[in-house]
Write a protein that holds these residues in place. Structure first.
Motif, PDB file in Angstrom:
ATOM      1  N   VAL A 174    -115.078  11.638 -37.595  1.00 24.13           N
ATOM      2  CA  VAL A 174    -115.477  10.274 -37.247  1.00 24.13           C
ATOM      3  C   VAL A 174    -114.279   9.407 -36.858  1.00 24.13           C
ATOM      4  CG1 VAL A 174    -115.353   9.355 -39.599  1.00 24.13           C
ATOM      5  CG2 VAL A 174    -116.920   8.321 -37.945  1.00 24.13           C
ATOM      6  N   LEU A 175    -113.092   9.774 -37.313  1.00 27.82           N
ATOM      7  CA  LEU A 175    -111.907   8.973 -36.990  1.00 27.82           C
ATOM      8  C   LEU A 175    -111.537   9.081 -35.512  1.00 27.82           C
ATOM      9  CD1 LEU A 175    -109.636   9.661 -40.100  1.00 27.82           C
ATOM     10  CD2 LEU A 175    -111.164   7.712 -39.693  1.00 27.82           C
ATOM     11  N   THR A 176    -112.043  10.112 -34.846  1.00 24.04           N
ATOM     12  CA  THR A 176    -111.740  10.288 -33.419  1.00 24.04           C
ATOM     13  C   THR A 176    -112.994  10.437 -32.565  1.00 24.04           C
ATOM     14  OG1 THR A 176    -111.512  12.683 -33.763  1.00 24.04           O
ATOM     15  CG2 THR A 176    -109.499  11.348 -33.890  1.00 24.04           C
ATOM     16  N   PHE A 177    -114.160  10.456 -33.191  1.00 21.73           N
ATOM     17  CA  PHE A 177    -115.420  10.719 -32.479  1.00 21.73           C
ATOM     18  C   PHE A 177    -115.761   9.577 -31.523  1.00 21.73           C
ATOM     19  CE2 PHE A 177    -120.160  10.414 -32.423  1.00 21.73           C
ATOM     20  CZ  PHE A 177    -120.403  11.577 -31.698  1.00 21.73           C
ATOM     21  N   GLN A 178    -116.192   9.944 -30.317  1.00 13.91           N
ATOM     22  CA  GLN A 178    -116.660   8.964 -29.341  1.00 13.91           C
ATOM     23  C   GLN A 178    -117.965   9.452 -28.731  1.00 13.91           C
ATOM     24  OE1 GLN A 178    -113.361   8.589 -26.588  1.00 13.91           O
ATOM     25  NE2 GLN A 178    -112.477   6.894 -27.755  1.00 13.91           N
ATOM     26  N   SER A 179    -118.810   8.506 -28.343  1.00 14.14           N
ATOM     27  CA  SER A 179    -120.089   8.849 -27.738  1.00 14.14           C
ATOM     28  C   SER A 179    -120.560   7.685 -26.879  1.00 14.14           C
ATOM     29  CB  SER A 179    -121.126   9.150 -28.827  1.00 14.14           C
ATOM     30  OG  SER A 179    -122.416   9.317 -28.265  1.00 14.14           O
ATOM     31  N   LYS A 180    -121.309   8.004 -25.841  1.00 14.18           N
ATOM     32  CA  LYS A 180    -121.908   6.968 -25.004  1.00 14.18           C
ATOM     33  C   LYS A 180    -123.321   6.628 -25.457  1.00 14.18           C
ATOM     34  CE  LYS A 180    -119.222   8.142 -20.868  1.00 14.18           C
ATOM     35  NZ  LYS A 180    -119.284   8.584 -19.450  1.00 14.18           N
ATOM     36  N   GLU A 181    -123.823   7.381 -26.445  1.00 16.80           N
ATOM     37  CA  GLU A 181    -125.192   7.180 -26.913  1.00 16.80           C
ATOM     38  C   GLU A 181    -125.294   5.903 -27.742  1.00 16.80           C
ATOM     39  OE1 GLU A 181    -128.796   9.968 -28.700  1.00 16.80           O
ATOM     40  OE2 GLU A 181    -126.726  10.654 -28.777  1.00 16.80           O
ATOM     41  N   LYS A 182    -126.429   5.239 -27.633  1.00 17.53           N
ATOM     42  CA  LYS A 182    -126.680   4.002 -28.382  1.00 17.53           C
ATOM     43  C   LYS A 182    -127.704   4.277 -29.484  1.00 17.53           C
ATOM     44  CE  LYS A 182    -124.268   1.085 -25.749  1.00 17.53           C
ATOM     45  NZ  LYS A 182    -123.241   0.145 -26.230  1.00 17.53           N
ATOM     46  N   PHE A 183    -127.495   3.629 -30.641  1.00 18.29           N
ATOM     47  CA  PHE A 183    -128.354   3.849 -31.800  1.00 18.29           C
ATOM     48  C   PHE A 183    -128.908   2.523 -32.323  1.00 18.29           C
ATOM     49  CE2 PHE A 183    -125.199   7.205 -31.601  1.00 18.29           C
ATOM     50  CZ  PHE A 183    -125.969   8.356 -31.725  1.00 18.29           C
ATOM     51  N   ASN A 235    -121.540   1.302 -30.257  1.00 15.43           N
ATOM     52  CA  ASN A 235    -122.666   2.232 -30.125  1.00 15.43           C
ATOM     53  C   ASN A 235    -123.967   1.783 -30.782  1.00 15.43           C
ATOM     54  OD1 ASN A 235    -120.020   3.980 -29.936  1.00 15.43           O
ATOM     55  ND2 ASN A 235    -121.626   5.153 -28.917  1.00 15.43           N
ATOM     56  N   LEU A 236    -123.988   0.611 -31.386  1.00 19.60           N
ATOM     57  CA  LEU A 236    -125.262   0.071 -31.877  1.00 19.60           C
ATOM     58  C   LEU A 236    -125.956  -0.695 -30.749  1.00 19.60           C
ATOM     59  CD1 LEU A 236    -124.745  -1.375 -35.492  1.00 19.60           C
ATOM     60  CD2 LEU A 236    -126.335   0.434 -34.806  1.00 19.60           C
ATOM     61  N   LYS A 237    -127.268  -0.546 -30.669  1.00 14.05           N
ATOM     62  CA  LYS A 237    -128.050  -1.343 -29.727  1.00 14.05           C
ATOM     63  C   LYS A 237    -128.092  -2.797 -30.193  1.00 14.05           C
ATOM     64  CE  LYS A 237    -131.208   2.513 -28.712  1.00 14.05           C
ATOM     65  NZ  LYS A 237    -132.609   2.982 -28.806  1.00 14.05           N
ATOM     66  N   SER A 238    -128.477  -3.671 -29.298  1.00 14.95           N
ATOM     67  CA  SER A 238    -128.662  -5.074 -29.660  1.00 14.95           C
ATOM     68  C   SER A 238    -129.664  -5.173 -30.813  1.00 14.95           C
ATOM     69  CB  SER A 238    -129.188  -5.853 -28.453  1.00 14.95           C
ATOM     70  OG  SER A 238    -129.417  -7.202 -28.795  1.00 14.95           O
ATOM     71  N   ASN A 239    -129.351  -5.975 -31.795  1.00 17.02           N
ATOM     72  CA  ASN A 239    -130.176  -6.133 -33.007  1.00 17.02           C
ATOM     73  C   ASN A 239    -130.192  -4.874 -33.874  1.00 17.02           C
ATOM     74  OD1 ASN A 239    -131.020  -8.825 -32.306  1.00 17.02           O
ATOM     75  ND2 ASN A 239    -132.498  -7.920 -30.877  1.00 17.02           N
ATOM     76  N   GLY A 240    -129.213  -3.991 -33.669  1.00 15.35           N
ATOM     77  CA  GLY A 240    -129.124  -2.788 -34.489  1.00 15.35           C
ATOM     78  C   GLY A 240    -128.546  -3.085 -35.864  1.00 15.35           C
ATOM     79  N   HIS A 241    -128.620  -2.087 -36.745  1.00 13.48           N
ATOM     80  CA  HIS A 241    -128.176  -2.257 -38.131  1.00 13.48           C
ATOM     81  C   HIS A 241    -127.152  -1.181 -38.504  1.00 13.48           C
ATOM     82  CE1 HIS A 241    -131.291  -5.208 -38.895  1.00 13.48           C
ATOM     83  NE2 HIS A 241    -132.215  -4.350 -38.492  1.00 13.48           N
ATOM     84  N   ARG A 277    -123.080  -1.569 -54.335  1.00 10.48           N
ATOM     85  CA  ARG A 277    -123.149  -0.188 -53.887  1.00 10.48           C
ATOM     86  C   ARG A 277    -123.547  -0.021 -52.431  1.00 10.48           C
ATOM     87  NH1 ARG A 277    -120.397   3.975 -55.743  1.00 10.48           N
ATOM     88  NH2 ARG A 277    -120.752   4.375 -57.953  1.00 10.48           N
ATOM     89  N   MET A 278    -124.116  -1.055 -51.779  1.00 11.14           N
ATOM     90  CA  MET A 278    -124.585  -0.842 -50.422  1.00 11.14           C
ATOM     91  C   MET A 278    -124.537  -2.133 -49.625  1.00 11.14           C
ATOM     92  SD  MET A 278    -128.442  -0.009 -51.695  1.00 11.14           S
ATOM     93  CE  MET A 278    -127.802   0.584 -53.276  1.00 11.14           C
ATOM     94  N   ILE A 279    -124.353  -1.965 -48.328  1.00 11.84           N
ATOM     95  CA  ILE A 279    -124.213  -3.096 -47.415  1.00 11.84           C
ATOM     96  C   ILE A 279    -125.046  -2.831 -46.157  1.00 11.84           C
ATOM     97  CG2 ILE A 279    -122.598  -4.174 -45.775  1.00 11.84           C
ATOM     98  CD1 ILE A 279    -120.470  -4.098 -47.894  1.00 11.84           C
ATOM     99  N   LYS A 280    -125.663  -3.896 -45.682  1.00 12.93           N
ATOM    100  CA  LYS A 280    -126.321  -3.871 -44.366  1.00 12.93           C
ATOM    101  C   LYS A 280    -125.662  -4.949 -43.506  1.00 12.93           C
ATOM    102  CE  LYS A 280    -130.535  -5.624 -43.837  1.00 12.93           C
ATOM    103  NZ  LYS A 280    -130.457  -6.690 -42.802  1.00 12.93           N
ATOM    104  N   ALA A 281    -125.397  -4.626 -42.243  1.00 14.70           N
ATOM    105  CA  ALA A 281    -124.815  -5.594 -41.312  1.00 14.70           C
ATOM    106  C   ALA A 281    -125.431  -5.414 -39.938  1.00 14.70           C
ATOM    107  CB  ALA A 281    -123.305  -5.405 -41.236  1.00 14.70           C
ATOM    108  N   GLY A 282    -125.436  -6.490 -39.160  1.00 14.13           N
ATOM    109  CA  GLY A 282    -126.000  -6.443 -37.809  1.00 14.13           C
ATOM    110  C   GLY A 282    -124.975  -6.842 -36.775  1.00 14.13           C
ATOM    111  N   ILE A 283    -125.359  -6.679 -35.510  1.00 14.25           N
ATOM    112  CA  ILE A 283    -124.467  -7.094 -34.424  1.00 14.25           C
ATOM    113  C   ILE A 283    -125.191  -8.098 -33.534  1.00 14.25           C
ATOM    114  CG2 ILE A 283    -123.156  -4.954 -34.437  1.00 14.25           C
ATOM    115  CD1 ILE A 283    -124.700  -4.152 -31.910  1.00 14.25           C
TER     116      ILE A 283
END
Length: 283
Positions: A174-183, A235-241, A277-283
């Motif tokens: 993950v420290l070097t992983f890249q992708s064009k896919e959106k999630f 790589n997160l879509k708009s309103n992704g989590h 223990r857990m966090i949720k964040a958005g963009i």
């Protein structure tokens, strides 16, 4: 020897490592697999004699427990969110706090799944407990999962096939992983235990679970969180989590890191033990 006598033997022999209730629970797990008896039936049949073969199997399990080997590795399975996962020395044993994280994701995503393609990426596959459970409860979502360990990926693939979950597996760092896919969702339970915290840990974790999946250097404990957050920004879509399981001692620092990277709607949650223990964040 009958069931009750062997249970008492477990309690006496495991005293240096476990209290009596923990020892009783370990015996129950071992007996459930060897004798094919549920915990309730086990309680009602304590006078039942155990065959020599089964007695030897249970004593062999006891010997492994006495050297600190986790019961899940001995039995080669762990229960998680109502499912049974194969585990071994290459993957972390699924924890209850991770079940809480998965439950949170399911509750958020259940109301958001629509006819459009909904994609979830899990980072840090391990046994596959997170992506496989999400796929079982969110069947219309596309699940991908990533791990640097090919051994962990192999275990997770077995679990996905046995449980019946279609997952896209990626072997990468993950420290070097890249992708064009959106999630729509990115979730991770990355390594987060600092070296200074090792003294607080039980030997059955230190000696038998993969350090690659557990520990980070004291001087940069959020290294994986920062990398995943940077990936999520792209790589997160708009309103992704973005969902994280976190170090209970670094909740404030993790929130501040996400704020610095301009994430929004950041929510820090405690687990059932009252630990951050857990966090949720958005963009």
């Amino acid at each position: 020897m009958n069931i009750g006598a062997l249970e008492e033997h477990y309690k006496l022999e495991l005293v240096p490592l476990y209290d009596r209730e923990e020892a009783k629970s370990l015996f129950s797990l071992a007996a459930e697999q060897v004798l094919l008896l549920s915990p309730n039936k086990l309680m009602m049949q304590k006078d039942t004699e155990i065959s020599f073969i089964n007695e030897q199997k249970l004593l062999s399990i006891l010997n492994d427990l006495q050297i600190g080997k986790p019961i899940q590795h001995i039995l080669e399975e762990a229960h998680f969110y109502g499912l049974v996962f194969k585990v071994n020395e290459h993957v972390l044993i699924p924890r209850p706090e991770t079940e809480e994280l998965v439950d949170w994701i399911i509750s958020v995503c259940s109301s958001q799944l629509t006819a459009k393609e909904f994609k979830i990426l899990d980072i840090g596959t391990g046994s596959g407990c997170i992506p496989i459970t999400l796929k079982k409860h969110l069947p219309n979502a596309g699940l991908s999962t990533l791990d640097v360990s090919s051994e962990a990926i192999a275990v997770a693939k077995q679990n996905a096939q046995r449980i019946g979950a279609e997952i896209d597996f990626i072997t990468a760092d993950v420290l070097t992983f890249q992708s064009k896919e959106k999630f729509d969702v990115i979730v991770s339970n990355p390594p987060y235990i600092r070296d200074l915290e090792k003294k607080e840990m039980h030997d059955n974790v230190l000696l038998h679970e993969p350090h690659l999946a557990l520990f980070v250097n004291d001087d940069n404990p959020l290294i994986f969180y920062k990398a995943i957050a940077d990936f999520a920004k792209t790589n997160l879509k708009s309103n992704g989590h973005l969902f994280f399981e976190i170090n209970e001692y670094l909740g404030k620092e993790t929130v501040e890191m996400l704020k610095d990277k301009e994430f929004i709607d950041i929510e820090l949650r405690k687990d059932m033990q009252g630990k951050d223990r857990m966090i949720k964040a958005g963009i």
